[in-house]
Structures are given as structure tokens and as C-alpha cells.
Design a protein around this motif. Sequence first.
Motif, PDB file in Angstrom:
ATOM      1  N   ILE A 186       0.833  -1.204   0.000  1.00 45.68           N
ATOM      2  CA  ILE A 186       0.000   0.000   0.000  1.00 45.68           C
ATOM      3  C   ILE A 186       0.866   1.252   0.000  1.00 45.68           C
ATOM      4  O   ILE A 186       0.596   2.215  -0.734  1.00 45.68           O
ATOM      5  N   PHE A 187       1.913   1.214   0.806  1.00 48.94           N
ATOM      6  CA  PHE A 187       2.795   2.375   0.928  1.00 48.94           C
ATOM      7  C   PHE A 187       3.480   2.689  -0.401  1.00 48.94           C
ATOM      8  O   PHE A 187       3.446   3.835  -0.868  1.00 48.94           O
ATOM      9  N   PHE A 188       4.106   1.681  -1.006  1.00 57.69           N
ATOM     10  CA  PHE A 188       4.905   1.927  -2.203  1.00 57.69           C
ATOM     11  C   PHE A 188       4.075   2.030  -3.485  1.00 57.69           C
ATOM     12  O   PHE A 188       4.463   2.744  -4.418  1.00 57.69           O
ATOM     13  N   ARG A 189       2.938   1.335  -3.550  1.00 55.18           N
ATOM     14  CA  ARG A 189       2.162   1.313  -4.793  1.00 55.18           C
ATOM     15  C   ARG A 189       1.005   2.307  -4.823  1.00 55.18           C
ATOM     16  O   ARG A 189       0.504   2.631  -5.902  1.00 55.18           O
ATOM     17  N   ILE A 190       0.571   2.768  -3.645  1.00 57.72           N
ATOM     18  CA  ILE A 190      -0.570   3.685  -3.597  1.00 57.72           C
ATOM     19  C   ILE A 190      -0.177   5.048  -3.016  1.00 57.72           C
ATOM     20  O   ILE A 190      -0.345   6.079  -3.663  1.00 57.72           O
ATOM     21  N   ILE A 191       0.357   5.032  -1.797  1.00 56.57           N
ATOM     22  CA  ILE A 191       0.652   6.288  -1.101  1.00 56.57           C
ATOM     23  C   ILE A 191       1.755   7.078  -1.793  1.00 56.57           C
ATOM     24  O   ILE A 191       1.597   8.283  -2.049  1.00 56.57           O
ATOM     25  N   VAL A 192       2.857   6.415  -2.091  1.00 53.97           N
ATOM     26  CA  VAL A 192       3.986   7.132  -2.707  1.00 53.97           C
ATOM     27  C   VAL A 192       3.604   7.764  -4.045  1.00 53.97           C
ATOM     28  O   VAL A 192       3.890   8.952  -4.272  1.00 53.97           O
ATOM     29  N   PRO A 193       2.970   7.045  -4.992  1.00 47.13           N
ATOM     30  CA  PRO A 193       2.574   7.694  -6.255  1.00 47.13           C
ATOM     31  C   PRO A 193       1.632   8.881  -6.068  1.00 47.13           C
ATOM     32  O   PRO A 193       1.739   9.885  -6.781  1.00 47.13           O
ATOM     33  N   LEU A 194       0.717   8.779  -5.108  1.00 49.37           N
ATOM     34  CA  LEU A 194      -0.223   9.876  -4.866  1.00 49.37           C
ATOM     35  C   LEU A 194       0.455  11.079  -4.206  1.00 49.37           C
ATOM     36  O   LEU A 194      -0.045  12.203  -4.301  1.00 49.37           O
ATOM     37  N   ALA A 195       1.564  10.831  -3.525  1.00 47.78           N
ATOM     38  CA  ALA A 195       2.248  11.902  -2.793  1.00 47.78           C
ATOM     39  C   ALA A 195       3.438  12.473  -3.558  1.00 47.78           C
ATOM     40  O   ALA A 195       4.254  13.187  -2.975  1.00 47.78           O
ATOM     41  N   VAL A 196       3.557  12.171  -4.839  1.00 43.81           N
ATOM     42  CA  VAL A 196       4.714  12.617  -5.636  1.00 43.81           C
ATOM     43  C   VAL A 196       4.943  14.131  -5.579  1.00 43.81           C
ATOM     44  O   VAL A 196       6.091  14.569  -5.431  1.00 43.81           O
ATOM     45  N   PRO A 197       3.913  14.985  -5.697  1.00 40.45           N
ATOM     46  CA  PRO A 197       4.172  16.436  -5.632  1.00 40.45           C
ATOM     47  C   PRO A 197       4.875  16.871  -4.341  1.00 40.45           C
ATOM     48  O   PRO A 197       5.860  17.614  -4.378  1.00 40.45           O
ATOM     49  N   MET A 198       4.372  16.385  -3.197  1.00 41.14           N
ATOM     50  CA  MET A 198       4.990  16.780  -1.933  1.00 41.14           C
ATOM     51  C   MET A 198       6.342  16.120  -1.735  1.00 41.14           C
ATOM     52  O   MET A 198       7.268  16.723  -1.188  1.00 41.14           O
ATOM     53  N   LEU A 199       6.480  14.877  -2.189  1.00 46.38           N
ATOM     54  CA  LEU A 199       7.775  14.197  -2.091  1.00 46.38           C
ATOM     55  C   LEU A 199       8.829  14.918  -2.913  1.00 46.38           C
ATOM     56  O   LEU A 199       9.994  15.007  -2.521  1.00 46.38           O
ATOM     57  N   THR A 200       8.433  15.426  -4.062  1.00 50.28           N
ATOM     58  CA  THR A 200       9.357  16.185  -4.909  1.00 50.28           C
ATOM     59  C   THR A 200       9.800  17.464  -4.215  1.00 50.28           C
ATOM     60  O   THR A 200      10.979  17.827  -4.240  1.00 50.28           O
ATOM     61  N   PHE A 201       8.851  18.137  -3.582  1.00 45.28           N
ATOM     62  CA  PHE A 201       9.174  19.370  -2.852  1.00 45.28           C
ATOM     63  C   PHE A 201      10.170  19.085  -1.723  1.00 45.28           C
ATOM     64  O   PHE A 201      11.165  19.789  -1.556  1.00 45.28           O
ATOM     65  N   VAL A 202       9.914  18.030  -0.970  1.00 45.73           N
ATOM     66  CA  VAL A 202      10.804  17.643   0.127  1.00 45.73           C
ATOM     67  C   VAL A 202      12.181  17.247  -0.411  1.00 45.73           C
ATOM     68  O   VAL A 202      13.216  17.586   0.167  1.00 45.73           O
TER      69      VAL A 202
END
Length: 281
Positions: A186-202
Motif C-alpha cells: 500500500i505504501f509503495f504502490r498507492i501512497i507514494v505515487p499519490l504523494a509525488v508532488p509533496m515528495l518532490t518538494f521535500v
Amino acid sequence: MNRTRRNPAGKMKLLLIYIELIVVALIVIYPLIWIFGSSLGSTKGLANASAIPAHATLDNYKKLFQNTDFPLWYMNTLKVAAANMFFGVLLSTLGAYAFSRFKFKGKKASLLTILILQMFPAFLTAIAVYMLFLNFGLLDSLTGLVIVGVAAQLPYNIWLLKGYLDNISTSFDEAALIDGASRTQIFFRIIVPLAVPMLTFVAVLQFAAPWMDFILPRLLISSEEKKTVAIGLFSMISDPTRNDFTLFAAGSVLVAVPIAILYIVLQRFLINGLTAGGDKG
């Protein structure tokens, strides 16, 4: 008739907005132009530096690579920045996911502690970090810089990412669990793809931090072969017997290149990350 009366006021307001934007742009852009122009100067001193040099030359850039250890400093900083970005994003995302999706004892106290910790700049703990690294043999080590860099940004990043993840519906998690997915999937296949904008900022913040940092590398690094760009460039203008300001300016321009490229390439994600995080939490 009412429209005719309103138009002059509206045009004047629009004109004032444009004037304000132009003034702000000039305030921001002029120092950058001045540094770039100084890097092309034919003299060494600050007194003769100019935004438009009389005899522009690329000699300072050549000297930077031929007569100094700038390539070594650059690579050291690049290694620290890349490692800082990778581990910072990974640990921040895992921590934020735990706070966003799980209920556990001490959760509110932990979040409050993180909120308080992010209010204090990293250099306030400089002496404690120095003694800790001395005991663990991490002084004069690029690994030590990565550890302290990740730890310094972790509280802010976790709080930022938690606010973003809180806005991702838990129905995705529940549907995946019903289908037999594990929490890791769930973390790697769902949460991470959905959080790409904020992950990119971080990720950009984590990458940029080592380029800007001077105090902690100055405290923790002592050998020539482990110097970062900030320490190396500072040595060009801090030595009383040396005043290579134009060389320093050339180095400053090159330091800005990777960060500028990152911001340009990832601009869309950065804007989404800035506007979407922190609405809840």
C-alpha cells in the motif's frame, strides 16, 4: 456610466501591481546579475567587481578548475546532497505515513515534540553534535554530514508530509487491504505515487540544504579532501593573504546551477506540493 468611472481606478490598481512586481523582480534579479558579472571580471578584488565588467573573461572559471580543489569540493557536496535527499525523503515519508495512518500510544505527544523541534535551527545543537560525533568517530566524515543533515530536516519534513498524507483518503488503504495487499505494498504502490508532488518538494529541500549549509560542515570537517563547496569558497575570501572575490563569484554561479535545474525541471510538482500540503493535520 458606472463602468467608465470604475475603469480609471481599476487601471491604476493594475498599474501599481505591475510596478510592485517589477521592483520586487529587480531586487531579486540584480544581485544574481551582479554576481555573474563579477565572476567574469578580470581583477580579483571586491572593489573592482561590477555587474557589467569592462573586460569580461572566463579565466576565473578556468582557474577554479585548474588552480583550486573546486571539483573535489563540488563532488563531496554532490555526494552529501544526493544521500541527504534519498535518506531524508525515505525516512520522512515512512514517519509521516506512520503518524497519518496508525493510532498508537504517545502519538499526540510525539507530534507536539516534532512541532517544537522544527522551530529550532540545527546550529543550536552544534556543540552537542560535535561531542556526539567525536565519541562515535564521525568527525571529518561525509557520512556524518549526511546524518546530521537528515536529522535536522526530519521534524519539518515529517510534519509537512503528514499534512499531505492526511488529505489522501483512507478508502484507498481499505480497498487495497480487502484485496489482500500488505501495508508495504500500500505504501509503495498507492501512497507514494499519490504523494509525488509533496515528495518532490521535500526532495528538492533536502538536496539544496547541503549546498547552503556552512556552519555544521565548518565545525565537523577539518581535512582538505573532505571539504564541501561552502567551506572551500569561503577560504577564498576569508584568508587575509588572499582576496579572490571574482573566483569566489565564479564558484557561487556554478553552485547555483544544479539547484536551478532542479527547480526548473520539477517546477510543476513543486507548485503542487506547496499548495496542497498542510491543509489538515
